[in-house]
Scaffold this motif. Structure first.
Motif, short mmCIF file in Angstrom:
data_model
loop_
_atom_site.label_atom_id
_atom_site.label_comp_id
_atom_site.label_asym_id
_atom_site.label_seq_id
_atom_site.Cartn_x
_atom_site.Cartn_y
_atom_site.Cartn_z
N LEU A 72 16.47 -18.59 -0.30
CA LEU A 72 16.41 -17.36 -1.09
C LEU A 72 16.05 -16.19 -0.19
CD1 LEU A 72 14.49 -18.49 -4.32
CD2 LEU A 72 16.93 -18.10 -4.07
N SER A 73 16.68 -15.06 -0.42
CA SER A 73 16.35 -13.87 0.36
C SER A 73 15.01 -13.30 -0.10
CB SER A 73 17.44 -12.81 0.18
OG SER A 73 17.45 -12.34 -1.16
N ALA A 74 14.38 -12.52 0.77
CA ALA A 74 13.10 -11.90 0.42
C ALA A 74 13.21 -11.01 -0.81
CB ALA A 74 12.57 -11.11 1.61
N PRO A 75 14.26 -10.19 -0.96
CA PRO A 75 14.38 -9.38 -2.18
C PRO A 75 14.49 -10.22 -3.44
CG PRO A 75 15.78 -8.47 -0.46
CD PRO A 75 15.28 -9.79 0.05
N THR A 76 15.20 -11.37 -3.35
CA THR A 76 15.34 -12.23 -4.52
C THR A 76 14.01 -12.86 -4.89
OG1 THR A 76 17.65 -12.72 -3.95
CG2 THR A 76 16.53 -14.25 -5.45
N ILE A 77 13.29 -13.37 -3.90
CA ILE A 77 11.97 -13.97 -4.15
C ILE A 77 11.03 -12.93 -4.75
CG2 ILE A 77 9.92 -14.93 -3.03
CD1 ILE A 77 11.81 -16.28 -1.02
N ALA A 78 11.03 -11.73 -4.18
CA ALA A 78 10.15 -10.67 -4.69
C ALA A 78 10.49 -10.32 -6.14
CB ALA A 78 10.26 -9.43 -3.80
N ALA A 79 11.79 -10.27 -6.47
CA ALA A 79 12.20 -9.94 -7.84
C ALA A 79 11.73 -11.01 -8.82
CB ALA A 79 13.71 -9.78 -7.90
N ILE A 80 11.84 -12.29 -8.42
CA ILE A 80 11.40 -13.38 -9.29
C ILE A 80 9.89 -13.30 -9.52
CG2 ILE A 80 11.12 -15.89 -9.43
CD1 ILE A 80 13.80 -16.13 -7.93
N ILE A 81 9.13 -13.08 -8.46
CA ILE A 81 7.67 -13.02 -8.58
C ILE A 81 7.24 -11.81 -9.42
CG2 ILE A 81 5.52 -12.74 -7.29
CD1 ILE A 81 6.83 -14.35 -5.03
N ASP A 82 7.89 -10.67 -9.23
CA ASP A 82 7.59 -9.49 -10.05
C ASP A 82 7.79 -9.82 -11.53
OD1 ASP A 82 6.82 -7.72 -8.09
OD2 ASP A 82 8.84 -6.90 -7.80
N HIS A 83 8.85 -10.54 -11.83
CA HIS A 83 9.13 -10.91 -13.22
C HIS A 83 8.06 -11.84 -13.77
CE1 HIS A 83 11.57 -11.73 -16.76
NE2 HIS A 83 11.38 -13.02 -16.57
N ARG A 84 7.62 -12.81 -12.96
CA ARG A 84 6.59 -13.74 -13.43
C ARG A 84 5.24 -13.02 -13.61
NH1 ARG A 84 8.51 -16.57 -16.46
NH2 ARG A 84 6.38 -17.36 -16.69
N LEU A 85 4.93 -12.10 -12.74
CA LEU A 85 3.69 -11.35 -12.89
C LEU A 85 3.72 -10.51 -14.17
CD1 LEU A 85 3.01 -10.15 -9.21
CD2 LEU A 85 1.85 -11.98 -10.47
#
Length: 712
Positions: free
Chosen positions: A646-659
C-alpha cells in the motif's frame, strides 16, 4: 506478411518491452496512461508514409523518463519483426536487399525493420575511446551532449534481442563500467538502410486515430476522410466524362457573373473609385467573376456528406449527427480508405485502430470487432473497452500496464494449451474481462461476496476498490484455477487473491440412532460440502505455493456464517424483521443468531440466506453496513495482500477514516487530533510506518484499526 514482434527500448514510457502479434486481429488493452498511444506511434514511425521523416527525429522528451537526467549517450530503439514474408519475386528482392533474413533455401521468411536514435558517429567515437572505469571522462562527454548530437537511422536484418539488457549493453555500452564498443556499427544492428529504400511503397498501412473531435476532422481538408477517398477517384475520371461537366461549370460561372445585381455592384465600385481617386488613378478594368473550379480534384472538395439517423427522411451534415453517429461514419470512411489502399496488392496489409469504442454503443463495439475482418490483413486494435476485450481472442491479446515509471506488456496466453485458452475465451464476458484492466484482482465464488465486499471496503476502510485499482470478479463457481492461471510471471504480472469457503460443517455431522431421515440427509450434504472444501483447500494452497502472484484466503464455513463469527451479530439480527411476519418466528430466529453457538447461529443464518436468496440477503445486509462493521479477517488479509504494498497516501487515508470512526463513537477528541498530526507526519515522510503504528497501537491496541495495522 504481418508484424510478429515490436521491441521498444528507452522510448517514452517503455524502458524495454517486447510485444508479440499474430496474423489477423490483435487487441492491445490497458488503462489510461499505460502506453497504448505511444506504442501505436512507434509502429507508425516505421510504417506510416503519412508521417514526415522529421517525425522520427527524437526530442529529449521521447527518451524514457526512467533514465532521468542521465539520458545522454543512451539509444532509443524501435524494431519491428515480420513473419510469413511473401514469396513474390518483387517482395523477396526488396527484403533480400534490405530488411530480410533468408532461410536455408534462399528465400526470405523473416524480416526486421529497426529505427535507432543514437549519438552521431563523433560522439560514439569519443565514448569508445574512454578507458574502462573513467567515470569523470564519461560525465564530461555527457555534460556536453545535447539532442542535436543525435541521429536517426534505419536498419534491416537485425538479429539482436534489443530488450535483453546484455544485448543492449553489447550494442550501446556499459555506462556503469564505462565500457563502450569500438565498432561504430555493431553486427547485431544488421545492415543500415539508406533513404532510397523505404518500406512505405510496399506496405498498405492505415492508421485510424482515437476518435476525439470528428466534426473538426471533417472540416479540415487535410484530415477529412471523405476528401481523401474522393481525391483517390478524381484522377481516374476520363476526359470524356469530365469535359461536359467543365462546360456546365464554365456556363454557370458566366451566368452568375452576368446577373444584373452583380453588374450593378461592379459599376458602383468603378464609380466610387473614380469619385474618390480620380480617373487617372482608377483601375482601367474591374470585374466580378464567379470562379467555381473546373478541375475534378477541386470540384470534389466541394462535396459534402449528408446522413440521416432517423426514419423521418431528414439528412443532415456530420455536425448534425450524434457523437456516436459521427464517429461511426468517420470510422467507416477510414475503413473504406484502407480497402482502396489494399487493392494495390501490397506485400502486407496492416490496419491500426486506436480506441474504436469512443462514443459508440456497446452492441456496435462488439459487432464492429467481430465483423471487421479482411483477408490477408493484420488488424491491431487498442482499447479499454471491456466489450471489445470480451470478444477478443486470448492468444491475440497484449495487455499494457504501468509498473512504476515504466510500462510493461503482458501476453496472457503464454504457456497455456489450447483447452485452457478456449476455456478462458468462453469465460471472459464483459464483466469478468475487467480483470484484464485492473492493477490487481480478487476472485470470489458467489453473489454475497460480490455484493458485500465492495461495501465493506468503502465503509470500513474509507476508500473504494476502484480507487485501489482492484477488480472484484465473481466467477460463480469454485473453479478458480481456470482464471488464476492468467496471473503468472510468464503472463499477467499482477497480483490475484482468491476468496473462497471451506464449508466446514456448523453442525455435528455424526449420524446418531434416532436421527430423522431429513436430519441424516442434511448431515450428508454438510459432510460432502466439507470434503469438497478440504479438497479445494489442498488444491489451491498447492497452486499458491507454486505462484507468488496468487494468494488464497478461506472462510472457515461460508461468508454468512463467518460474517457473524467475526462479530456482526446485530447486523444480521436487524435483517430478521424483513424476513418474518410472525413475531414468534422472528424471536426464535433472533435467539438462535444471538446464541453465540455455532451449531445454532450457523444453520439459522444459512436458512435466512436461502430463504431470501443469497444475493438479495446480501443486498439487505449491505444497507446496514457501517464504519463499525467488522471485516472478517480472511477478507482483510486478501485485500491487503492483493494491493501490497500500500502506498503511504493510501495508508494515511485509511487511518484518517478509522480515526474519524473512533471519534464518532466517543473517543477523546484531543487524542484523535494528536494522532491525526502523526498521520500527517507519516504522509509527508517525517516519520516511517513503524513509528506511526507504535503511536496508534499505544492508544488503540484492539479493534478494527489494530487489525488493519497488524497486516501492514
Amino acid at each position: 506478411m504481418h508484424i510478429s514482434r515490436l521491441q521498444l527500448v528507452n522510448y517514452r514510457n517503455f524502458a524495454r518491452t517486447s510485444v508479440t502479434f499474430k496474423g489477423g486481429v490483435n487487441t492491445i488493452i490497458g488503462e489510461n496512461g499505460s502506453g497504448k498511444t505511444n506504442l501505436f506511434r512507434a509502429i507508425r514511425l516505421l510504417l506510416d508514409g503519412n508521417l514526415s521523416w522529421s517525425a522520427s527525429r527524437m526530442t529529449r522528451d521521447d527518451f524514457h523518463r526512467g533514465l532521468g537526467p542521465d539520458w545522454q549517450g543512451h539509444w532509443i530503439i524501435i524494431s519491428l519483426d515480420f513473419a510469413d514474408v511473401s514469396d513474390d519475386e518483387a517482395v523477396q528482392a526488396m527484403f533480400l536487399h534490405g530488411a530480410g533474413d533468408a532461410a536455408a533455401g534462399g528465400a526470405v521468411d523473416r524480416a526486421s525493420y529497426t529505427l535507432v536514435c543514437r549519438p552521431k558517429a563523433p560522439r560514439r567515437v569519443q565514448l569508445s575511446k574512454l578507458a574502462a572505469g573513467d567515470v569523470a571522462g564519461l560525465d564530461a562527454i555527457r555534460a556536453e551532449m545535447t539532442i542535436d548530437d543525435y541521429e536517426t537511422a534505419l536498419f534491416g536484418k537485425s538479429t539482436a534481442d534489443f530488450t535483453d539488457p546484455a544485448a543492449y549493453t553489447a550494442l550501446v555500452g556499459d555506462f556503469s563500467a564505462v565500457q563502450f564498443p569500438a565498432e561504430l556499427e555493431p553486427p547485431g544492428l544488421g545492415f543500415r538502410i539508406q533513404g532510397a529504400m523505404t518500406i512505405y511503397d510496399h506496405v498498405c498501412f492505415t492508421y485510424i486515430q482515437a476518435l476525439r473531435d470528428v466534426v473538426e476532422e471533417f472540416r479540415n481538408n487535410r484530415t477529412n476522410p471523405l476528401l481523401g477517398l474522393l481525391r483517390s477517384k478524381s484522377g481516374k475520371i476520363s476526359a470524356a466524362t469530365m469535359d461536359p461537366i467543365t462546360a456546365l461549370v464554365d456556363q454557370l460561372n458566366g451566368k452568375i457573373s452576368d446577373l444584373d445585381d452583380v453588374q450593378e455592384v461592379r459599376r458602383n465600385i468603378r464609380e466610387t473609385i473614380s469619385d474618390a481617386a480620380g480617373v487617372t488613378y482608377s483601375p482601367t478594368k474591374l470585374s466580378i467573376r464567379s470562379e467555381l473550379p473546373t478541375e475534378a480534384d477541386r470540384l470534389f472538395q466541394s462535396l459534402k456528406l449528408f446522413v440521416g439517423e432517423a426514419d423521418d427522411g431528414h439528412e443532415g451534415g456530420v455536425q448534425d449527427l450524434s457523437l456516436g453517429g459521427a464517429n461511426l461514419i468517420y470510422l467507416t470512411l477510414k475503413l473504406l480508405e484502407f480497402k482502396y489502399q489494399k487493392g494495390k496488392q501490397a506485400c502486407a496489409n496492416i490496419l491500426l485502430i486506436e480506441e474504436p469504442e469512443a462514443h459508440i454503443h456497446t452492441h456496435i463495439q462488439k459487432t464492429l470487432f467481430e465483423r471487421l475482418k479482411y483477408d490477408e490483413t493484420q488488424i491491431i486494435y487498442s482499447t479499454h473497452s471491456t466489450h471489445i476485450s470480451e470478444v477478443s481472442k486470448v492468444d491475440s491479446i497484449n495487455i499494457l500496464a504501468r509498473s512504476g515509471a515504466s510500462c510493461e506488456a503482458y501476453q496472457p496466453s503464454v504457456g497455456l494449451d489450447t483447452d485452457q485458452i478456449g476455456a478462458l475465451e468462453r469465460y471472459l464476458d464483459a464483466v469478468r474481462s475487467n480483470l484484464l484492466f485492473a492493477k490487481s484482482v480478487i476472485l470470489v465464488e458467489g453473489d454475497a461476496e460480490e455484493i458485500l465486499i465492495p461495501i465493506l471496503v468503502k465503509q470500513v476502510l474509507g476508500i473504494s476498490l476502484d480507487e485501489m485499482g482492484v477488480s472484484l470478479i465473481n466467477i460463480r463457481s469454485t473453479g478458480f484455477e481456470n482464471i488464476s492461471v492468467l496471473f503468472h510471471a510468464d503472463r499477467i504480472r499482477k497480483r490475484c487473491a482468491i476468496i473462497t469457503d471451506l464449508d466446514a460443517p456448523t453442525i455435528d455431522i455424526t449420524v446418531h440412532e434416532g436421527d430423522t431421515k431429513e436430519t441424516i440427509t442434511d448431515k450428508g450434504v454438510a459432510e460432502r460440502s466439507a470434503k469438497a472444501g478440504a479438497d479445494r483447500h489442498e488444491r489451491l494452497t498447492a497452486m499458491e505455493a507454486a505462484n507468488p502472484l496468487v494468494s488464497c484466503h478461506f472462510a472457515d464455513h461460508t461468508f454468512e456464517v463467518d460474517f457473524i463469527k467475526a462479530g456482526n451479530v446485530q447486523t444480521v439480527v436487524d435483517v430478521v424483521p424483513e424476513l418474518y411476519v410472525q413475531k414468534a418466528y422472528r424471536d426464535a430466529a433472533i435467539a438462535r443468531l444471538a446464541s453465540g453457538k455455532l451449531d445454532e447461529y450457523g444453520p439459522q443464518v444459512l436458512f435466512l440466506a436461502n430463504k431470501a436468496g443469497k444475493g438479495w440477503f446480501a443486498v439487505m445486509l449491505g444497507r446496514l453496513i457501517t464504519a463499525d462493521t467488522i471485516v472478517p479477517g480472511y477478507i482483510l488479509d486478501a485485500l491487503l495482500k492483493v494491493h501490497a504494498p500500500l502506498s503511504a497516501p493510501t495508508i494515511a487515508a485509511i487511518i484518517d477514516h478509522r480515526l474519524a470512526a473512533l471519534q464518532a463513537n466517543g473517543a477523546d477528541e484531543l487524542d484523535i487530533l494528536m494522532l491525526g498530526v502523526e498521520v500527517e507526519k507519516y504522509r509527508t515522510g517525517e516519520i516511517d510506518l513503524d513509528a506511526l503504528k507504535a503511536s496508534l497501537l499505544a492508544n488503540y491496541p484492539e479493534g478494527t484499526l489494530a487489525e488493519i495495522l497488524s497486516r501492514l
